[in-house]
Scaffold this motif. Structure first.
Motif, PDB file in Angstrom:
ATOM      1  N   ALA A  82       0.820  -1.218   0.000  1.00 33.69           N
ATOM      2  CA  ALA A  82       0.000   0.000   0.000  1.00 33.69           C
ATOM      3  C   ALA A  82       0.854   1.269   0.000  1.00 33.69           C
ATOM      4  CB  ALA A  82      -0.923  -0.007   1.214  1.00 33.69           C
ATOM      5  N   LEU A  83       2.148   1.129   0.150  1.00 35.66           N
ATOM      6  CA  LEU A  83       3.041   2.282   0.203  1.00 35.66           C
ATOM      7  C   LEU A  83       3.228   2.904  -1.180  1.00 35.66           C
ATOM      8  CD1 LEU A  83       5.863   0.808   2.487  1.00 35.66           C
ATOM      9  CD2 LEU A  83       4.137   2.502   3.137  1.00 35.66           C
ATOM     10  N   PRO A  84       3.600   4.179  -1.218  1.00 37.35           N
ATOM     11  CA  PRO A  84       3.971   4.788  -2.497  1.00 37.35           C
ATOM     12  C   PRO A  84       5.252   4.128  -3.016  1.00 37.35           C
ATOM     13  CG  PRO A  84       4.185   6.375  -0.701  1.00 37.35           C
ATOM     14  CD  PRO A  84       3.630   5.126  -0.113  1.00 37.35           C
ATOM     15  N   PRO A  85       5.529   4.231  -4.314  1.00 32.29           N
ATOM     16  CA  PRO A  85       6.659   3.501  -4.906  1.00 32.29           C
ATOM     17  C   PRO A  85       8.000   3.687  -4.200  1.00 32.29           C
ATOM     18  CG  PRO A  85       5.310   4.455  -6.632  1.00 32.29           C
ATOM     19  CD  PRO A  85       4.765   4.961  -5.331  1.00 32.29           C
ATOM     20  N   ALA A  86       8.384   4.917  -3.882  1.00 31.75           N
ATOM     21  CA  ALA A  86       9.689   5.132  -3.245  1.00 31.75           C
ATOM     22  C   ALA A  86       9.761   4.423  -1.891  1.00 31.75           C
ATOM     23  CB  ALA A  86       9.966   6.624  -3.087  1.00 31.75           C
ATOM     24  N   ALA A  87       8.703   4.484  -1.112  1.00 34.24           N
ATOM     25  CA  ALA A  87       8.679   3.824   0.197  1.00 34.24           C
ATOM     26  C   ALA A  87       8.680   2.307   0.046  1.00 34.24           C
ATOM     27  CB  ALA A  87       7.470   4.287   0.998  1.00 34.24           C
ATOM     28  N   PHE A  88       7.924   1.792  -0.927  1.00 33.15           N
ATOM     29  CA  PHE A  88       7.906   0.354  -1.166  1.00 33.15           C
ATOM     30  C   PHE A  88       9.294  -0.139  -1.555  1.00 33.15           C
ATOM     31  CE2 PHE A  88       7.533  -3.209  -4.189  1.00 33.15           C
ATOM     32  CZ  PHE A  88       6.950  -4.154  -3.357  1.00 33.15           C
ATOM     33  N   LEU A  89       9.946   0.560  -2.470  1.00 35.32           N
ATOM     34  CA  LEU A  89      11.284   0.146  -2.902  1.00 35.32           C
ATOM     35  C   LEU A  89      12.287   0.273  -1.753  1.00 35.32           C
ATOM     36  CD1 LEU A  89      11.247   1.660  -6.486  1.00 35.32           C
ATOM     37  CD2 LEU A  89      11.098  -0.773  -5.858  1.00 35.32           C
ATOM     38  N   GLY A  90      12.138   1.288  -0.913  1.00 33.48           N
ATOM     39  CA  GLY A  90      12.985   1.412   0.277  1.00 33.48           C
ATOM     40  C   GLY A  90      12.782   0.243   1.232  1.00 33.48           C
ATOM     41  N   PHE A  91      11.523  -0.143   1.422  1.00 34.83           N
ATOM     42  CA  PHE A  91      11.202  -1.304   2.254  1.00 34.83           C
ATOM     43  C   PHE A  91      11.871  -2.553   1.697  1.00 34.83           C
ATOM     44  CE2 PHE A  91       8.492  -5.070   2.727  1.00 34.83           C
ATOM     45  CZ  PHE A  91       8.376  -5.163   4.114  1.00 34.83           C
ATOM     46  N   MET A  92      11.753  -2.751   0.386  1.00 29.90           N
ATOM     47  CA  MET A  92      12.335  -3.939  -0.242  1.00 29.90           C
ATOM     48  C   MET A  92      13.861  -3.924  -0.138  1.00 29.90           C
ATOM     49  SD  MET A  92       9.820  -5.858  -1.096  1.00 29.90           S
ATOM     50  CE  MET A  92      10.669  -7.083  -2.099  1.00 29.90           C
ATOM     51  N   LEU A  93      14.478  -2.756  -0.291  1.00 32.69           N
ATOM     52  CA  LEU A  93      15.936  -2.657  -0.145  1.00 32.69           C
ATOM     53  C   LEU A  93      16.363  -2.984   1.286  1.00 32.69           C
ATOM     54  CD1 LEU A  93      16.639   0.520  -2.289  1.00 32.69           C
ATOM     55  CD2 LEU A  93      17.511  -1.802  -2.757  1.00 32.69           C
ATOM     56  N   ALA A  94      15.636  -2.458   2.265  1.00 32.68           N
ATOM     57  CA  ALA A  94      15.956  -2.757   3.665  1.00 32.68           C
ATOM     58  C   ALA A  94      15.810  -4.249   3.944  1.00 32.68           C
ATOM     59  CB  ALA A  94      15.048  -1.944   4.592  1.00 32.68           C
ATOM     60  N   TRP A  95      14.777  -4.852   3.390  1.00 35.54           N
ATOM     61  CA  TRP A  95      14.576  -6.291   3.545  1.00 35.54           C
ATOM     62  C   TRP A  95      15.737  -7.039   2.900  1.00 35.54           C
ATOM     63  CZ3 TRP A  95       9.308  -8.831   1.833  1.00 35.54           C
ATOM     64  CH2 TRP A  95       9.197 -10.116   2.367  1.00 35.54           C
ATOM     65  N   GLY A  96      16.161  -6.585   1.729  1.00 38.86           N
ATOM     66  CA  GLY A  96      17.303  -7.209   1.053  1.00 38.86           C
ATOM     67  C   GLY A  96      18.577  -7.148   1.878  1.00 38.86           C
ATOM     68  N   VAL A  97      18.777  -6.044   2.581  1.00 36.17           N
ATOM     69  CA  VAL A  97      19.947  -5.901   3.462  1.00 36.17           C
ATOM     70  C   VAL A  97      19.893  -6.945   4.570  1.00 36.17           C
ATOM     71  CG1 VAL A  97      21.046  -4.397   5.176  1.00 36.17           C
ATOM     72  CG2 VAL A  97      20.340  -3.461   2.970  1.00 36.17           C
ATOM     73  N   ALA A  98      18.756  -7.050   5.238  1.00 36.19           N
ATOM     74  CA  ALA A  98      18.628  -7.917   6.413  1.00 36.19           C
ATOM     75  C   ALA A  98      18.555  -9.393   6.071  1.00 36.19           C
ATOM     76  CB  ALA A  98      17.401  -7.511   7.225  1.00 36.19           C
ATOM     77  N   VAL A  99      17.880  -9.734   4.983  1.00 39.15           N
ATOM     78  CA  VAL A  99      17.639 -11.144   4.693  1.00 39.15           C
ATOM     79  C   VAL A  99      18.931 -11.910   4.419  1.00 39.15           C
ATOM     80  CG1 VAL A  99      17.250 -11.040   2.181  1.00 39.15           C
ATOM     81  CG2 VAL A  99      16.005 -12.726   3.566  1.00 39.15           C
ATOM     82  N   ALA A 100      19.926 -11.235   3.870  1.00 38.00           N
ATOM     83  CA  ALA A 100      21.198 -11.902   3.589  1.00 38.00           C
ATOM     84  C   ALA A 100      22.253 -11.611   4.646  1.00 38.00           C
ATOM     85  CB  ALA A 100      21.721 -11.483   2.215  1.00 38.00           C
ATOM     86  N   GLY A 101      22.107 -10.513   5.365  1.00 42.92           N
ATOM     87  CA  GLY A 101      23.134 -10.083   6.293  1.00 42.92           C
ATOM     88  C   GLY A 101      23.393 -11.029   7.444  1.00 42.92           C
ATOM     89  N   ASP A 102      22.408 -11.833   7.801  1.00 39.65           N
ATOM     90  CA  ASP A 102      22.622 -12.771   8.910  1.00 39.65           C
ATOM     91  C   ASP A 102      23.338 -14.041   8.471  1.00 39.65           C
ATOM     92  OD1 ASP A 102      20.414 -13.619   7.458  1.00 39.65           O
ATOM     93  OD2 ASP A 102      19.126 -13.935   9.187  1.00 39.65           O
ATOM     94  N   SER A 103      23.444 -14.263   7.183  1.00 43.48           N
ATOM     95  CA  SER A 103      24.050 -15.501   6.684  1.00 43.48           C
ATOM     96  C   SER A 103      25.492 -15.701   7.148  1.00 43.48           C
ATOM     97  CB  SER A 103      23.958 -15.538   5.155  1.00 43.48           C
ATOM     98  OG  SER A 103      24.188 -16.834   4.689  1.00 43.48           O
ATOM     99  N   PRO A 104      26.391 -14.719   6.954  1.00 39.06           N
ATOM    100  CA  PRO A 104      27.755 -14.954   7.435  1.00 39.06           C
ATOM    101  C   PRO A 104      27.843 -15.032   8.956  1.00 39.06           C
ATOM    102  CG  PRO A 104      27.554 -12.736   6.506  1.00 39.06           C
ATOM    103  CD  PRO A 104      26.268 -13.450   6.227  1.00 39.06           C
ATOM    104  N   GLN A 105      26.901 -14.389   9.639  1.00 39.90           N
ATOM    105  CA  GLN A 105      26.908 -14.468  11.098  1.00 39.90           C
ATOM    106  C   GLN A 105      26.555 -15.880  11.567  1.00 39.90           C
ATOM    107  OE1 GLN A 105      28.238 -11.936  12.649  1.00 39.90           O
ATOM    108  NE2 GLN A 105      28.322 -10.960  10.640  1.00 39.90           N
ATOM    109  N   PHE A 106      25.567 -16.498  10.901  1.00 37.41           N
ATOM    110  CA  PHE A 106      25.230 -17.874  11.259  1.00 37.41           C
ATOM    111  C   PHE A 106      26.372 -18.824  10.907  1.00 37.41           C
ATOM    112  CE2 PHE A 106      20.663 -16.561  11.410  1.00 37.41           C
ATOM    113  CZ  PHE A 106      20.438 -16.968  12.722  1.00 37.41           C
ATOM    114  N   SER A 107      27.052 -18.578   9.801  1.00 33.81           N
ATOM    115  CA  SER A 107      28.207 -19.418   9.451  1.00 33.81           C
ATOM    116  C   SER A 107      29.293 -19.302  10.515  1.00 33.81           C
ATOM    117  CB  SER A 107      28.764 -19.032   8.085  1.00 33.81           C
ATOM    118  OG  SER A 107      27.827 -19.324   7.080  1.00 33.81           O
ATOM    119  N   ALA A 108      29.562 -18.074  10.959  1.00 33.65           N
ATOM    120  CA  ALA A 108      30.566 -17.865  12.009  1.00 33.65           C
ATOM    121  C   ALA A 108      30.140 -18.548  13.308  1.00 33.65           C
ATOM    122  CB  ALA A 108      30.782 -16.372  12.236  1.00 33.65           C
TER     123      ALA A 108
END
Length: 184
Positions: A90-116
């Motif tokens: 329901a967000l405007p395009p810029a906010a939606f894309l910002g949300f998706m970018l933030a999700w992209g940061v977090a969804v992969a960022g924990d991977s090397p931490q779990f490996s460690a």
């Protein structure tokens, strides 16, 4: 401790590749819903590539607060993104894309931490085997998640696709909560 770490990793793997596979479909559904001409390929690339930022920042922050806390925080944030994804449509395009970018940061960022964490908590004599087994099971979980999502997606509006996927991060958080509470 190794069991907590590995189970946290499995929760992460339930979500990671499913999000990456469905990002283009999510963007296309958002564009259709809002009547936009969105460069789905380009934005898919940036959302997936944003995970590199999460990995680097997570590594830097883990030096201060520990891998368990970083992994827990990023897994929690990406799980919340799963739950909040219907609202994001329901967000405007810029906010939606910002949300998706933030999700992209977090969804992969924990991977090397779990490996460690997996390497640090596994018995010294079996670190290589423990990592291999955990990774193999993790990728099998990814395949299962993709199959489940492919079966469920046609029966849900695109905005709701990732609400059921939140079960992976939720179980992962439950599994690794004890590790995150420990002193680094």
């Amino acid at each position: 401790r190794v069991r907590s770490s590995v189970l946290g990793y499995f929760g992460h793997m339930w979500e990671l590749y499913t999000l990456w596979a469905f990002v283009p479909l999510m963007l296309a559904a958002y564009a259709r819903r809002h009547g936009l001409a969105l460069d789905v390929s380009l934005w898919s690339f940036w959302i997936i590539a944003a995970g590199a930022v999460g990995c680097v920042l997570g590594g830097l922050v883990s030096r201060r607060i520990g891998s368990a806390r970083v992994a827990f925080g990023q897994l929690g944030f990406s799980g919340l993104c799963c739950l909040a994804s219907p609202l994001a449509y329901a967000l405007p395009p810029a906010a939606f894309l910002g949300f998706m970018l933030a999700w992209g940061v977090a969804v992969a960022g924990d991977s090397p931490q779990f490996s460690a964490l997996n390497a640090a908590t596994a018995p010294r004599a079996f670190v290589g085997s423990a990592l291999t087994i955990a990774n193999c099971i993790g990728f099998a979980i990814s395949v299962a998640s993709l199959q489940v999502m492919s079966a469920v997606a046609p029966h849900l509006p695109a905005a709701w696709w990732f609400v059921p996927v939140a079960i992976g991060p939720a179980l992962g958080l439950l599994a690794c909560a004890r590790l995150a509470r420990r002193r680094s």
